[in-house]
Design an enzyme around this catalytic site. Structure first.
Site, short mmCIF file in Angstrom:
data_model
loop_
_atom_site.label_atom_id
_atom_site.label_comp_id
_atom_site.label_asym_id
_atom_site.label_seq_id
_atom_site.Cartn_x
_atom_site.Cartn_y
_atom_site.Cartn_z
N GLU A 110 0.78 -1.23 0.00
CA GLU A 110 0.00 0.00 0.00
C GLU A 110 0.82 1.30 0.00
OE1 GLU A 110 -3.36 -0.02 -0.31
OE2 GLU A 110 -3.08 -2.19 -0.55
N SER A 380 -49.72 -28.72 -9.14
CA SER A 380 -50.82 -28.13 -9.90
C SER A 380 -50.96 -26.62 -9.76
CB SER A 380 -52.14 -28.80 -9.52
OG SER A 380 -52.15 -30.14 -9.96
#
Length: 736
Positions: A110, A380
């Protein structure tokens, strides 16, 4: 020589005077420009100095605070869940307890000039400002470790030049007031590494399940490499990119003198632990934990990442209505399946007018499987999508179909318990849930089973799921089998509630959502759901006609009429367990204009689904009871609303019905819904024959439904279908 006369000297003098004037103007202009430039250059310095003087830099202990995000019900008072980092996940450790290799690895990743820079990078700051001015978000920032810490702990992550300037001022002053060791210690105890871990102590446990002091240089480099993009650079999910970044870090460690080139050459990328072993601590009970999971997924879709959720103190107000949710929970409690500990239940209630999820139950385990979000064959209940597809193509509710057994390919389809209506309207067939009539309806559609899938998707059934890349179809074929209209394929209770809500809202779909509003710890609104007019997915008359056909079914299903005679539109569904004669899934879906609710009951291990006296459970049993109790409680005191009246479809020439070659026609007695019409309006090319006396004939040339797939050996009480086999054929789906 001759001397010049005054007349001759005059032009020369004029030219000289002009040149002098021009030079004077240039000197003035240059002086003014120099003064302006000096002011331009001095102004930032003056402003920076003033800001520097008035800015206070807090102490480290003031900056690391516990941030808990809380999830509330729609009343903004009832707490559903809290999300905090795991215990010990932000343990503060002194710099001398942090391995030197990890300190150097982080600086290599970093900020390699951390100990020599003034707390900021001029080049990085310039790139960030130019990127903001030009709208180029990819311009980068090049932030130092000090700047990153200041952004996280002091100034926030707002994307603006003002925030960047404040970051610069605080970083500069912090470098003067704190030692570099203090800054590095604060940074290493605060930065997010992914896996819900904040700070190096938590990261060591999350990635390697070991104390911080035992990290090797190679492991230190893994942690440092993840800082840039924690979620995307986790080696468990993105090994290639994570290892590339790791190589960059360890090469930097060589340049910084932490390791030798020989040590670097001998390094092997270390293995990390499964991130699932480091789940965040969540305080939630029962199904609230599953609601939390849905909320977190929705936040990610809204662009709010995990680090913000778990550390920014968000107040998340959901759409969950306490009245509806309490009705759901009461219905579940009242219908505990004490006779079988394998039975599971799921309930989803949605406001059709907004898409807001009002009630949700996916199980009792807060961190377990969510049955409301899990795909199961729908039985169904799926017939309503075939009906909608037929209505859209001009097949009215009064179209007559035979209910005799129907053969497709090598399979003969029948109805549950030999149920029959002879020849009756498709509306009657829906009420009686006759498989054979609906198979014939499916064959009447222009594109057959694909039209059923397209209608279901249009109304809101997911096109893909994590476990099913392409739903409602055969893998690699892009075409479903004819059993789709009988609920052959898997969908979630969540899907069924969404699609039913679209039909209940006269065909207008709304984005289903759990999140209504989000505010941060300071009360600022981070997000608020904006009401929308929705999207029309099917014509209002088609949607209302489906609701009309579903209206008698609640009473037909063991008399589950809503309290006070409140009108509803409902459908049951049941799925058989292979060829065992037992059932394994039972459904009830139903809606009023205010609320659409889907209920599923099944077993965790696909064991036989029975009722309390040992008989087969159907959708008209426990699911219908849970549905009624949920709806009654949720709608108590609410006005009774009815669905809009339906109109004739307006087709002057009804679509010809399907004939299976046996004389078992479907035919239409009228071309709309009002009144009767003579049989002269029917379109069959031959006189229909009663189903009791079929005329043998060859099967039509239609796509065949495959034979039932072979299943893994059925052990006593357990049926585990072969996951590589196609879905069960329609003959395995009984009607109610």
């Amino acid at each position: 020589m001759t001397s010049s006369t005054p007349e001759e000297k005059s032009p020369r003098r004029r030219r000289a005077r002009n040149r002098h004037r021009q030079h004077s103007k240039w000197r003035v202009a240059l002086g003014t420009f120099a003064a302006v430039m000096a002011l331009v250059l001095a102004l930032p310095i003056i402003l920076f100095t003033a800001a520097y003087i008035v800015t206070d830099v807090p102490e480290p202990e003031q900056l690391v605070t516990k941030q808990v995000s809380t999830i509330y019900a729609a009343d903004d008072r009832t707490e559903l869940a809290r999300i905090v980092p795991p215990e010990g996940n932000r343990e503060t450790v002194s710099l001398d307890k942090i391995p030197h290799s990890l300190q150097v690895a982080v600086m290599s990743a970093e900020d390699r000039e951390f100990y020599s820079n003034p707390g900021f990078s001029i080049s990085g700051f310039t790139r960030a400002v130019l990127g903001k001015l030009t709208g180029n978000d990819a311009a980068g920032g090049g932030s130092t470790i000090t700047q990153q810490y200041v952004k996280i702990a002091v100034v926030g992550n707002e994307h603006s030049i003002r925030r960047k300037l404040r970051e610069l001022v605080v970083s500069t002053k912090m470098t003067r007031e704190w030692t570099k060791d203090e800054i590095l210690q604060a940074y290493l105890n605060t930065i997010y590494f992914g896996r819900n871990s904040y700070g190096v102590a938590a990261a060591a446990q999350a990635f390697f399940n070991k104390p911080l002091g035992e990290l090797t240089p190679a492991e230190s480099a893994v942690l440092a490499a993840s800082i840039q993009r924690p979620s995307q650079l986790d080696p468990w999910v993105n090994r290639e990119e994570a290892e590339d970044r790791w190589n960059y870090v360890v090469d930097g460690m060589v340049k910084m003198g932490e390791i030798t080139q020989a040590e670097r050459d001998a390094m092997v990328y270390p293995e990390v632990t499964d991130p699932a072993l480091n789940a965040p601590y969540v305080e939630a009970e029962g199904t609230n934990g599953l609601i939390k999971n849905q909320v977190v997924k929705e936040l990610a879709r809204l662009g709010i990442d995990e680090s913000e959720v778990e550390t920014k103190g968000l107040r998340i107000v959901t759409t969950i209505d306490p009245k509806v949710q309490n009705s759901v929970l009461a219905a579940i409690e009242n219908n505990k399946p004490t006779w079988d500990d394998q039975i599971r239940q799921a309930v989803v209630s949605i406001d059709p007018r907004t898409g807001a999820v009002k009630g949700y139950y996916g199980g009792q385990d807060a961190e377990g499987w969510d049955f409301a979000d899990g795909p199961r064959p729908t039985g169904s209940t799926f017939k309503i999508f075939g009906l909608a597809a037929g209505l859209q193509q001009g097949i009215p509710l009064t179209q007559y179909f035979s209910s005799a057994p129907v053969t497709t390919g090598s399979i003969t389809i029948t109805n549950s318990d030999g149920e029959s209506c002879g020849v009756c309207s498709i509306a009657q067939a829906l009420k009686m849930s006759l498989n054979t009539s609906f198979v014939r309806l499916g064959k009447s559609l222009e594109n057959g089973p694909k039209d059923v899938a397209d209608m279901a998707h249009a109304l809101g059934v997911a096109r893909s799921l994590p476990s099913i890349p392409q739903t409602l179809t055969e893998p690699g074929k892009n075409e479903p089998y004819e059993g789709i209209i009988l609920g052959q394929y898997d969908s979630r209770p969540f899907d069924m509630a969404i699609a039913l809500g679209t039909l209940a809202n006269a065909g207008v779909w709304h984005q289903p959502h759990f999140v209504q509003r989000i505010t941060d710890a300071d009360g600022n609104v981070v997000y608020e759901h904006t009401p929308s007019p929705g999207q029309r997915r099917v014509s209002a008359n088609v949607a209302n006609s489906v609701m009309y056909a579903m209206a008698p079914i609640a009473a037909w299903s063991n008399g589950n009429v809503l309290a006070g005679g409140r009108p509803s539109a409902a459908k049951t569904g049941t799925v058989q367990l292979g060829d065992t004669g037992a059932n394994k899934d039972a459904w009830m879906i139903g809606a009023t204009p205010q609320l659409a609710t889907a209920v599923w009951v099944g077993t965790e291990l696909n064991t036989p689904l029975t009722n309390s006296w040992g008989g087969l459970m159907y959708g008209a049993g426990m699911p219908a009871t849970i549905w009624k109790q949920t709806m009654d409680g949720a709608l108590e005191g609410e006005p009774i609303e009815t669905f809009p009246e339906i109109q004739p479809l307006g087709y002057s020439s009804p679509k010809p019905a399907y004939s299976d070659g046996t004389g078992n026609w479907g035919y239409n007695y009228n071309n709309g819904y009002g009144g009767t019409a003579s049989t002269a309006q029917a379109t069959p090319t031959e006189e229909p024959v009663a189903p009791a006396d079929p005329v043998p004939a060859p099967a039509p040339a239609v796509p065949a439904v495959p034979e039932a797939p072979q299943e893994i050996e059925i052990l006593p009480g357990v049926n585990i279908p072969n996951p590589l086999a196609p879905p069960p054929p329609p003959a395995e789906v009984p009607a109610e």
